[in-house]
Design a protein around this motif. Structure first.
Motif, short mmCIF file in Angstrom:
data_model
loop_
_atom_site.label_atom_id
_atom_site.label_comp_id
_atom_site.label_asym_id
_atom_site.label_seq_id
_atom_site.Cartn_x
_atom_site.Cartn_y
_atom_site.Cartn_z
N ASN A 257 0.82 -1.22 0.00
CA ASN A 257 0.00 0.00 0.00
C ASN A 257 0.84 1.26 0.00
N TRP A 258 1.84 1.29 -0.88
CA TRP A 258 2.67 2.46 -1.13
C TRP A 258 3.61 2.79 0.03
N ARG A 259 3.86 1.83 0.92
CA ARG A 259 4.79 2.08 2.02
C ARG A 259 6.24 1.98 1.55
N ARG A 260 6.48 1.14 0.53
CA ARG A 260 7.83 0.91 0.04
C ARG A 260 7.85 1.02 -1.49
N VAL A 261 9.06 1.10 -2.04
CA VAL A 261 9.19 1.27 -3.49
C VAL A 261 9.93 0.10 -4.15
N SER A 262 10.09 -0.99 -3.40
CA SER A 262 10.63 -2.22 -3.96
C SER A 262 10.09 -3.36 -3.11
N MET A 263 9.99 -4.54 -3.70
CA MET A 263 9.30 -5.64 -3.04
C MET A 263 10.25 -6.81 -2.78
N ASP A 264 10.20 -7.34 -1.58
CA ASP A 264 10.98 -8.54 -1.28
C ASP A 264 10.47 -9.69 -2.15
N GLY A 265 11.39 -10.38 -2.82
CA GLY A 265 11.00 -11.52 -3.66
C GLY A 265 10.41 -11.13 -4.99
N TRP A 266 10.64 -9.88 -5.42
CA TRP A 266 10.07 -9.43 -6.69
C TRP A 266 10.56 -10.26 -7.87
N GLU A 267 11.73 -10.87 -7.75
CA GLU A 267 12.27 -11.66 -8.86
C GLU A 267 11.33 -12.80 -9.26
N ARG A 268 10.53 -13.29 -8.32
CA ARG A 268 9.62 -14.40 -8.60
C ARG A 268 8.50 -14.01 -9.56
#
Length: 474
Positions: A257-268
């Motif tokens: 919800n727009w708290r961060r600008v990159s995601m853990d595990g986005w490579e998946r």
């Protein structure tokens, strides 16, 4: 184009009339969104409650649609948005635009409200009313399959799912199984009119042009150049899902919800992983060799979807769901129920944050758990889904959770964080639909490093964004 072949369908009176002053509208506004917006005003769309069923819903093909020119086959839908209360609009590719023109119409204006569910059949410039009682309640993909079997596989179908029938304010109008008039809630406008579907049955395979030999000569030279252009080649090779990797590496991929600008595990859920384990084949809109659509399959759930960046960001990034099988399943569910995945993802993420703050009783959580049930509850307006079906702005007002509601004039944003891509801040400031990422496509300026780079907000960036807006007015 000297005139517009337009029809005005009144669902209340069950009447059909030819559009008046089509030649004037064509001269002033050319076609597509320009003509549709003019007709929206002419038919009093700005005065009507969007969920009353009385306001106009206008479909208009672009002026070059059906000519074979790449990327020309877009169709605009214009209406008053039930989500934002202001001018609503969306655009769509697939086979719709050419099929409209091959069926004998350039513009379709639908007013009034049917007494019971109906669908329309457009063929040879004529319209027939059909009973849709047997289709009401079916999902969008199932409805399209039924109508294609009845009216021929060459037909083009527009339809809504249960979300549109239940007046979810961000319901979509679906076409070609996985394509949508997604933004601003056109599906709810159709639902309010009790209009389940529109079927265009083409009787020809081309449009009349003033100089056919010149057009053929142009296409012979232009198409090879178009296919070889760098950005088109990138679309052909990775579609829009390739942006997942770029967004996370540059840090503009909104998550949780727009708290961060990159995601853990986005490579998946990035394109290399999807291509390796889930990719089926590319797909293209009619007359477009870019073939940027990516059909993927979840063997776990036995479903196929045409996945794209905005859905990966919204249903995956905003909710923290980095499981490709779950993401494909949620994408399929949203398509069948008929909802804009951008707004839906924003609503899901808002709901999880509101639950964390104790403002909403919810079983869903960050990740993928409980999202499928919540999506169904929204589509059928069950329990908390009834609150969330009105979008984050209204839901936040009802729940008293203003900080968790991310929107511009009631419209949930697409996957380009304006805190990182500063051109998008200008984009959203002038977007006529609210958080309209296509108003100027300023993200293309920012990502490319043009006009001072992504963090610039100087005069050079302002002029670049203004320049990008000009060709998108119509």
């Amino acid at each position: 184009m000297q005139t517009l072949r337009g029809l005005v369908i009144d669902l209340s009176k069950r009447t059909i009339k030819s559009l008046e002053n089509g030649s004037k509208a064509a001269r002033l506004f050319i076609g597509g969104r320009g003509v549709a917006t003019y007709l929206f005003w002419k038919f009093g769309g700005h005065l009507a409650d969007p969920l009353s069923g009385e306001g106009p819903l206008i479909f208009a093909a672009g002026p070059l649609t059906g000519t074979g020119i790449p990327m020309s086959g877009r169709t605009a839908a214009v209406f008053r948005s039930p989500l934002t209360g202001i001018l609503g609009a969306s655009n769509l590719g697939g086979r719709l635009g050419p099929a409209m023109r091959f069926a004998g119409v350039d513009v379709l204006v639908v007013v009034g409200k049917a007494e019971r569910p109906v669908y329309l059949v457009v063929q040879e410039g004529r319209v027939e009313f059909r009973d849709a009682s047997h289709l009401w309640g079916r999902d969008a993909i199932e409805t399209e399959e039924v109508l294609l079997r009845e009216h021929g596989r060459n037909s083009a179908v527009l339809t809504i799912g249960p979300a549109g029938e239940n007046l979810v304010r961000f319901a979509s109008i679906n076409h070609d199984l996985w394509r949508q008039f997604g933004r601003t809630g056109g599906g709810a406008v159709m639902g309010a009119k009790r209009l389940k579907a529109v079927v265009f049955v083409p009787e020809r395979r081309g449009v009349d042009v003033a100089m056919p030999e010149k057009l053929a000569e142009f296409l012979k030279k232009f198409v090879p150049y178009f296919v070889g252009e760098k950005s088109v080649k990138a679309l052909f090779e990775g579609g829009t899902p390739r942006l997942v990797e770029i967004a996370n590496q540059m840090g503009f991929f909104p998550t949780y919800n727009w708290r961060r600008v990159s995601m853990d595990g986005w490579e998946r859920i990035a394109w290399p992983a999807l291509r390796r384990d889930y990719f089926v084949k590319p797909a293209a809109c009619l007359h477009c060799p870019a073939a940027c659509h990516r059909l993927v399959r979840s063997k776990k759930y036995g479903v196929d979807v045409d996945i794209e960046y905005e859905t990966i960001f919204a249903l995956g990034g905003l909710t923290g769901c980095a499981d490709p099988d779950e993401l494909i399943r949620l994408n399929d569910l949203a398509d069948r129920l008929g909802m804009d995945t951008i707004s839906l993802g924003g609503v899901l993420a808002f709901a999880i944050e509101a639950a964390e703050e104790g403002k909403l009783k919810l079983e869903a959580e960050w990740g993928c758990g409980g999202l499928a049930k919540l999506i169904e509850d929204i589509a059928y307006r069950r329990g908390v889904g009834d609150i969330l079906a009105d979008g984050v702005k209204v839901a936040a007002e009802r729940l008293g959770v203003g900080e968790a509601a991310v929107h511009v004039r009631g419209l949930e944003p697409a996957g380009y964080d304006p805190r990182v891509l500063k051109g998008m801040a200008l984009n959203y400031a002038i977007g006529y639909r609210g958080a309209d990422h296509l108003a100027t496509m300023a993200y293309a300026i920012d990502i490319g490093g043009y006009a001072g780079g992504p963090q610039s907000l100087g005069e050079e960036k302002v002029r670049a964004v203004a320049h990008m807006e000009d060709p998108r007015r119509y």
